[in-house]
Design an enzyme around this catalytic site. Structure first.
Site, PDB file in Angstrom:
ATOM      1  N   SER A   1      23.767  38.386 -10.221  1.00 29.50           N
ATOM      2  CA  SER A   1      24.618  38.753  -9.093  1.00 29.50           C
ATOM      3  C   SER A   1      25.134  40.164  -9.292  1.00 29.50           C
ATOM      4  CB  SER A   1      25.808  37.794  -9.007  1.00 29.50           C
ATOM      5  OG  SER A   1      26.789  38.253  -8.096  1.00 29.50           O
TER       6      SER A   1
ATOM      7  N   LYS B   1      27.394  35.298 -14.644  1.00 26.55           N
ATOM      8  CA  LYS B   1      26.272  36.086 -14.149  1.00 26.55           C
ATOM      9  C   LYS B   1      25.976  37.290 -15.043  1.00 26.55           C
ATOM     10  CE  LYS B   1      25.250  33.515 -10.648  1.00 26.55           C
ATOM     11  NZ  LYS B   1      23.954  32.785 -10.603  1.00 26.55           N
TER      12      LYS B   1
ATOM     13  N   TYR C   1      32.910  33.419 -12.600  1.00 28.36           N
ATOM     14  CA  TYR C   1      31.595  33.645 -11.986  1.00 28.36           C
ATOM     15  C   TYR C   1      30.937  34.906 -12.537  1.00 28.36           C
ATOM     16  CZ  TYR C   1      28.055  34.103  -8.325  1.00 28.36           C
ATOM     17  OH  TYR C   1      26.865  34.226  -7.654  1.00 28.36           O
TER      18      TYR C   1
END
Length: 257
Positions: free
Chosen positions: A148, A165, A161
């Site tokens: 990401s 990633k 998150y």
């Protein structure tokens, strides 16, 4: 756009029922894949509509759905084994991932571990299972991990998150080194702000999306199919000398923020 860049290749996609994963699977068929194995927790798209496999069948490409929780190694192993029906995996797309409703500096321990189990453990299990089968079949395959933009640049609202990633990016680089001698390439794709159901409904991210769009040099959100095209490129022989990289597909956003 339809091409034949994935001709004769068997593609496996985790998290393939909805959003970016669904687009990756359908685009694989549009780019000439021999077969597409779709996996997710449920065959039904979160945003409604027909299952991904129905869309692929309509394109005249062989397909099957395998239910799997990628955080469970044995289920991932069974998923990859299902590709043997078509001749074994050539392109493994470890796309399955989750975000949290309550992310940030005070993320709970349970939520953090739940996210890492899917985003990191599941990604590793997918790559491991695919690599084992590729080696057993003597295939010089391609493994594509889903990172990401948030794995290359942090944000206060995505502490867990972004951490996961960022780990995916380094996992791709490390696995590229480990598997390169076997002719297996490993890369990551790092999407920016992509117009998906998840983007529109994730707290914090949904509110920030318009600001991201206005700052993006192309002045628009990306489409899931554009990530599908990037994955198809990395899965194809067009990228035969590309490994260990994180391909940023963000409309230029990280170039200017």
């Amino acid at each position: 756009m339809n091409t034949n860049i994935l001709q004769n290749k068997v593609v496996v996609v985790t998290g393939g029922s909805s959003g970016i994963g669904r687009a990756i699977a359908i685009n694989a068929a549009r780019h000439g894949a021999k077969a597409v194995v779709v996996s997710d927790i449920s065959p039904d798209p979160r945003e409604g509509g027909v299952p991904t496999t129905d869309e692929i069948k309509a394109l005249g490409v062989a397909t099957t759905f395998v239910k799997a929780d990628v955080s469970k190694k044995e289920e991932v192993d069974a998923l990859v084994e299902a590709a043997s029906e078509f001749g074994g995996v050539d392109v493994m797309v470890a796309n399955a991932g989750i975000s949290l409703k309550a992310d940030g500096p005070d993320v709970s321990a349970d939520d953090f571990r739940k996210l890492l189990a899917v985003n990191l453990d599941g990604t590793l299990f997918s790559a491991q299972a695919a690599a084992r089968q590729m080696k057993a079949n003597g295939k010089k395959g391609s493994i594509v991990l889903m990172a990401s933009m948030g794995g290359l640049s942090g944000a206060g609202i995505t502490v867990a998150y972004s951490t996961s990633k960022g780990g995916v990016v380094l996992m791709a680089k490390s696995l590229a080194d480990a598997l390169g001698p076997d002719g297996i390439r490993v890369n990551a794709v790092a999407p920016g702000t992509i117009d998906t159901h998840l983007l529109r409904t994730a707290p914090g991210i949904a509110e920030a999306a318009e600001g991201f769009r206005l700052r993006t040099p192309l002045r628009r959100l990306g489409q899931p199919s554009e990530i599908g095209d990037a994955v198809a490129f990395l899965g194809s022989d067009l990228s035969s000398y590309v490994t260990g990289t994180a391909l940023l597909v963000d409309g230029g956003l990280l170039a200017v923020i």
